[in-house]
Scaffold this motif. Structure first.
Motif, mmCIF file in Angstrom:
data_model
loop_
_atom_site.group_PDB
_atom_site.id
_atom_site.type_symbol
_atom_site.label_atom_id
_atom_site.label_comp_id
_atom_site.label_asym_id
_atom_site.label_seq_id
_atom_site.Cartn_x
_atom_site.Cartn_y
_atom_site.Cartn_z
ATOM 1 N N LEU A 101 0.844 -1.190 0.000
ATOM 2 C CA LEU A 101 0.000 0.000 0.000
ATOM 3 C C LEU A 101 0.881 1.241 0.000
ATOM 4 O O LEU A 101 1.954 1.253 0.606
ATOM 5 N N GLN A 102 0.420 2.281 -0.673
ATOM 6 C CA GLN A 102 1.165 3.535 -0.713
ATOM 7 C C GLN A 102 0.281 4.674 -0.232
ATOM 8 O O GLN A 102 -0.890 4.761 -0.598
ATOM 9 N N VAL A 103 0.864 5.540 0.585
ATOM 10 C CA VAL A 103 0.164 6.714 1.103
ATOM 11 C C VAL A 103 0.593 7.921 0.285
ATOM 12 O O VAL A 103 1.789 8.226 0.192
ATOM 13 N N SER A 104 -0.356 8.599 -0.313
ATOM 14 C CA SER A 104 -0.051 9.740 -1.164
ATOM 15 C C SER A 104 0.676 10.837 -0.387
ATOM 16 O O SER A 104 0.313 11.150 0.749
ATOM 17 N N PRO A 105 1.697 11.451 -0.989
ATOM 18 C CA PRO A 105 2.386 12.572 -0.335
ATOM 19 C C PRO A 105 1.435 13.720 -0.006
ATOM 20 O O PRO A 105 1.649 14.451 0.962
ATOM 21 N N ASN A 106 0.380 13.890 -0.823
ATOM 22 C CA ASN A 106 -0.598 14.947 -0.551
ATOM 23 C C ASN A 106 -1.322 14.695 0.765
ATOM 24 O O ASN A 106 -1.604 15.625 1.525
ATOM 25 N N ILE A 107 -1.629 13.428 1.027
ATOM 26 C CA ILE A 107 -2.284 13.077 2.293
ATOM 27 C C ILE A 107 -1.320 13.286 3.452
ATOM 28 O O ILE A 107 -1.688 13.817 4.501
ATOM 29 N N LEU A 108 -0.078 12.891 3.247
ATOM 30 C CA LEU A 108 0.919 13.048 4.306
ATOM 31 C C LEU A 108 1.139 14.515 4.652
ATOM 32 O O LEU A 108 1.314 14.873 5.816
ATOM 33 N N SER A 109 1.130 15.365 3.645
ATOM 34 C CA SER A 109 1.373 16.787 3.899
ATOM 35 C C SER A 109 0.245 17.421 4.697
ATOM 36 O O SER A 109 0.446 18.435 5.368
ATOM 37 N N ARG A 110 -0.945 16.825 4.630
ATOM 38 C CA ARG A 110 -2.079 17.360 5.386
ATOM 39 C C ARG A 110 -2.130 16.838 6.817
ATOM 40 O O ARG A 110 -2.910 17.317 7.630
ATOM 41 N N GLU A 111 -1.321 15.825 7.094
ATOM 42 C CA GLU A 111 -1.307 15.253 8.433
ATOM 43 C C GLU A 111 -0.286 16.000 9.285
ATOM 44 O O GLU A 111 0.894 15.675 9.303
ATOM 45 N N LYS A 112 -0.736 17.025 9.985
ATOM 46 C CA LYS A 112 0.177 17.862 10.764
ATOM 47 C C LYS A 112 0.894 17.056 11.838
ATOM 48 O O LYS A 112 2.065 17.256 12.118
ATOM 49 N N GLU A 113 0.148 16.142 12.451
ATOM 50 C CA GLU A 113 0.753 15.341 13.512
ATOM 51 C C GLU A 113 1.881 14.492 12.947
ATOM 52 O O GLU A 113 2.909 14.279 13.574
ATOM 53 N N PHE A 114 1.679 14.007 11.728
ATOM 54 C CA PHE A 114 2.687 13.159 11.091
ATOM 55 C C PHE A 114 3.978 13.933 10.880
ATOM 56 O O PHE A 114 5.075 13.414 11.051
ATOM 57 N N ARG A 115 3.851 15.190 10.480
ATOM 58 C CA ARG A 115 5.036 15.988 10.196
ATOM 59 C C ARG A 115 5.574 16.708 11.433
ATOM 60 O O ARG A 115 6.598 17.358 11.375
ATOM 61 N N GLY A 116 4.847 16.599 12.541
ATOM 62 C CA GLY A 116 5.280 17.309 13.733
ATOM 63 C C GLY A 116 6.575 16.766 14.298
ATOM 64 O O GLY A 116 7.431 17.505 14.749
ATOM 65 N N LYS A 117 6.715 15.462 14.291
ATOM 66 C CA LYS A 117 7.911 14.818 14.824
ATOM 67 C C LYS A 117 8.588 14.096 13.679
ATOM 68 O O LYS A 117 8.001 13.222 13.061
#
Length: 358
Positions: A101-117
């Protein structure tokens, strides 16, 4: 059965519980299967794969590293598509029977918690949590040929422009025909009217090299073009659209891939960069051309196809006639290209041959 409130715990060896709460939707997903650890998140770079589980968690991005990961017997792998570095491991695991499975970079960029750490190990664990937001990996082999064709096309343009520059330095004629190109590649300048300047001998040698290389590039382009056209079945639904030839169909298939990722024609048109830019203020609405924010190759493919479609496709031809009083030149052709993109979306999405009567 694990209780519904049970959540996975992270540690230095990864996630310890195969039943994991997906943090972004609050659901419990039974990831346990008959293959051991269940789901693994992988953060990919050029040299390494960082996994969300396992005692090592850091593996080489090569065959040996893939085999080490397979020893954990995962049933599903979740990763972020990081260009070419993700293609090989994704394809390798898929061919080994693992669901990728692949998670789109666009979805990842919207996940603030994901990019927080931001650490590679933390990213891998978070990817494992995003199963619900991931889509199954599906690589399109035709894309390789299309990107190669575009690569060679760019090289051809650069060589052609450089050759025209060199010809201008020593001649009043910078036009390049097939016959002239073949003579220049052989160093035959007998029929050329040249300026006898100090730099002429050096430029003539440059012209010979450029002409020879340009001829070779054109031959390779033609070879790749034939390969692309051979990959498009004779009965493909795209070929039922008048104005869309095999090369255009191959480029569309190679770049677009799964059309189902565009649930509406508007999203596909936007992906092509053919969506109009609208500025409104009060009752005033002004169109500012197209956005050009999408795929430039697709946009050009539809534009060139539209030039043919306005002559042979009844719907595009009628659209052209209806709008030529309001639009002119490139704007009118671009509008036809947008119409053609909508038709293409419908034909691919519903997998039905084009019918001009509908």
């Amino acid at each position: 059965m694990v209780e519904s409130k049970t959540e996975a715990k992270s540690s230095e060896v990864g996630v310890t519980n195969p039943y994991r709460r997906t943090e972004h939707c609050g659901k419990i997903h039974a990831y346990r299967c008959d293959k051991g650890v269940g789901v693994i998140g992988i953060d990919i770079s050029k040299d390494h794969l960082i996994t969300s589980r396992g005692r090592v968690r850091k593996y080489k991005n090569n065959k040996r590293g893939y085999e080490e990961i397979l020893k954990m017997k995962p049933c599903t792998i979740v990763l972020e598509p990081t260009g070419v570095y993700a293609i090989r491991p994704s394809q390798y695991f898929k061919e080994k029977g693992i669901k990728v499975l692949q998670v789109s970079p666009n979805i990842l960029s919207r996940e603030k918690e994901f990019r927080g750490k931001k650490t590679d190990f933390y990213d891998a664990e978070k990817l494992e949590n995003m199963v619900d937001k991931a889509k199954e990996y599906d690589y399109n082999p035709l894309r390789e040929l299309v990107t190669l064709y575009l690569f060679l096309k760019n090289i051809e343009v650069k060589y052609r422009n450089r050759l025209k520059r060199a010809l201008f330095l020593v001649s009043d004629n910078d036009k390049i025909s097939k016959e002239r190109l073949e003579k220049l590649a052989k160093g035959d300048f007998t029929q050329e009217e040249l300026y006898n300047l100090e730099y002429t001998p050096i430029v003539l040698e440059e012209i010979r090299v450029l002409a020879k290389t340009l001829l070779e590039t054109q031959e390779k382009l033609e070879e790749v073009r034939r390969m692309i056209e051979e990959q498009v079945p004779q009965d493909h639904v795209l070929l039922t659209i008048q104005g869309v030839g095999k090369l255009a169909a191959g480029i569309i298939i190679g770049i677009v891939g799964d059309i189902k990722r565009f649930p509406k024609p508007e999203s596909f048109v936007a992906y092509c960069g053919l969506d109009p830019v609208v500025e409104s203020s009060g009752k005033s609405v002004v169109l500012r051309g197209i956005s050009k924010r999408g795929d430039a190759v697709l946009r050009r493919a539809f534009y060139l196809a539209a030039l043919t479609a306005i002559k042979v496709n009844p719907i595009i031809k009628r659209f052209y006639e209806d709008h030529k009083g309001r639009l002119r030149g490139k704007k009118l052709i671009t509008a036809c290209a947008r119409k053609l993109a909508i038709i293409t979306w419908a034909v691919l999405y519903y997998n039905k041959p084009f019918d001009a009567s509908e």
